[in-house]
Design a protein around this motif. Structure first.
Motif, PDB file in Angstrom:
ATOM      1  N   SER A 168       9.720  -7.673   9.373  1.00 42.36           N
ATOM      2  CA  SER A 168      10.265  -6.738   8.196  1.00 42.36           C
ATOM      3  C   SER A 168      10.035  -6.324   6.985  1.00 42.36           C
ATOM      4  N   SER A 169       8.452  -5.839   6.828  1.00 39.47           N
ATOM      5  CA  SER A 169       7.394  -5.372   6.502  1.00 39.47           C
ATOM      6  C   SER A 169       7.203  -3.948   6.238  1.00 39.47           C
ATOM      7  N   ALA A 170       7.145  -3.413   5.530  1.00 33.86           N
ATOM      8  CA  ALA A 170       6.503  -1.857   5.492  1.00 33.86           C
ATOM      9  C   ALA A 170       5.165  -1.325   4.043  1.00 33.86           C
ATOM     10  N   PRO A 171       4.930  -0.302   4.862  1.00 32.67           N
ATOM     11  CA  PRO A 171       3.887  -0.061   4.014  1.00 32.67           C
ATOM     12  C   PRO A 171       4.120   0.659   2.543  1.00 32.67           C
ATOM     13  N   PRO A 172       3.769   0.152   1.333  1.00 30.95           N
ATOM     14  CA  PRO A 172       4.299   0.628  -0.375  1.00 30.95           C
ATOM     15  C   PRO A 172       4.080   2.347   0.326  1.00 30.95           C
ATOM     16  N   ALA A 173       5.268   2.989  -0.250  1.00 30.43           N
ATOM     17  CA  ALA A 173       4.721   4.226  -0.693  1.00 30.43           C
ATOM     18  C   ALA A 173       3.743   4.580  -1.421  1.00 30.43           C
ATOM     19  N   PRO A 174       3.303   5.559  -0.902  1.00 36.60           N
ATOM     20  CA  PRO A 174       2.012   6.413  -1.560  1.00 36.60           C
ATOM     21  C   PRO A 174       2.285   7.172  -3.608  1.00 36.60           C
ATOM     22  N   GLY A 175       0.736   7.221  -3.645  1.00 34.87           N
ATOM     23  CA  GLY A 175       1.286   7.556  -5.106  1.00 34.87           C
ATOM     24  C   GLY A 175       1.837   9.433  -5.445  1.00 34.87           C
ATOM     25  N   CYS A 176       1.445  10.043  -4.165  1.00 35.43           N
ATOM     26  CA  CYS A 176       1.379  11.314  -4.376  1.00 35.43           C
ATOM     27  C   CYS A 176       1.860  11.976  -2.912  1.00 35.43           C
ATOM     28  N   HIS A 177       1.915  13.069  -3.071  1.00 39.96           N
ATOM     29  CA  HIS A 177       2.586  13.688  -2.095  1.00 39.96           C
ATOM     30  C   HIS A 177       1.861  15.270  -2.401  1.00 39.96           C
ATOM     31  N   ALA A 178       1.007  16.427  -1.450  1.00 41.59           N
ATOM     32  CA  ALA A 178       0.857  17.515  -1.315  1.00 41.59           C
ATOM     33  C   ALA A 178      -0.131  18.073  -2.612  1.00 41.59           C
TER      34      ALA A 178
END
Length: 286
Positions: free
Chosen positions: A166-176
């Motif tokens: 059920s664990s998922a990696p944390p969302a990144p702090g930036c995009h493109a």
């Protein structure tokens, strides 16, 4: 306490200094910039990072904040280093053992030389017992503090908790494009499960270059291992500002040389250049 170098090697303090050097590399900040953004001078930071002086707790917290690192693990390590640096972890035990032996010998001698009608007054004996108990309590508190610190450190050293279904990696702090000028580790983009190696080659004996692309962050960066003082690494894409990293001092040599990220929305024309100190610039497309 923090202004005097330790007289002998202290492994926990050495470990803390090494962890702080890793964090400093993660921030991508030079020593001068680090001094500008904190209340500690460049010379102070140099002493903290080479282990000649124990960093204040506030300095550890400040560095964790700038590196986007949860402070719990480093603060637990700092607590142990503080005990080790000051000597409090070992100062109480020897006197306690000595006092116990002296008290025991004194009691036996008194029992042999004094009849029941002339025994040592009760209050005096009680004082000796209470003093011994206070010393033991102090030693136990020091040991308990160290044990708690070790437990916290061991619990958090792994950095990454065991993965579950059920664990998922944390969302990144930036995009493109918002990743430009930021470090991949600090922004959560350096995740092996989302990395694609665009180039992997040896560019000189003992020096290997990698160009990495994050499919999650849609950003790219370059990495060189075993870089030396004066080496410069640059990654660029037409239409975007080049991202550059340089080995500024001996502390940078202890970690891979990693450029800040560049917008990876369009990788056409992606170029990486490596210029060793005193050498010629060598560039590679994609």
């Amino acid at each position: 306490m923090t202004d005097t170098a330790p007289p002998t090697a202290k492994p926990v303090c050495v470990r803390l200094a090494k962890e702080l050097r890793v964090l400093r590399t993660q921030t991508g900040l030079s020593m001068a910039t680090l001094a500008e953004r904190t209340k500690y001078s460049k010379s102070s930071w140099e002493r903290y990072l080479n282990g000649k002086q124990l960093a204040p707790r506030q300095a550890v917290e400040a560095l964790c904040t700038m590196a986007h690192e949860p402070p719990g693990r480093l603060l637990a390590l700092w607590e142990l280093a503080d005990l080790e640096w000051s000597g409090r972890a070992h100062r109480t035990v020897p006197p306690t053992a000595k006092e116990a032996a002296t008290s025991s010998r004194g009691d036996r001698a008194s029992n042999r030389k004094t009849s029941p009608d002339h025994a040592i007054p009760g209050p005096a004996r009680r004082w000796g017992i209470q003093r011994h108990r206070r010393a033991l309590a102090a030693a136990c508190m020091v040991g308990l503090t160290a044990a708690i610190g070790v437990t916290a450190l061991l619990r958090t050293t792994a950095e990454k908790p065991p993965k579950t279904a059920s664990s998922a990696p944390p969302a990144p702090g930036c995009h493109a494009r918002t990743c430009a000028n930021h470090q991949p580790t600090a922004m959560g983009c350096a995740m092996p499960s989302h990395e694609k190696i665009l180039r992997d080659q040896q560019i000189s004996p003992g020096v290997r270059l990698e160009v990495v692309y994050s499919t999650q962050c849609r950003a790219a960066w370059a990495v060189v291992g075993n870089a030396h003082v004066g080496d410069v690494l640059t990654v660029s894409i037409p239409g975007s500002a080049p991202q550059q990293a340089k080995v500024s001092d001996k502390y940078d040599e202890e970690s891979p040389l990693i450029t800040p990220m560049t917008d990876g929305s369009d990788l056409t024309g992606l170029q990486t250049c490596f210029k060793p100190a005193g050498g010629h610039n060598e560039c590679f497309l994609r």
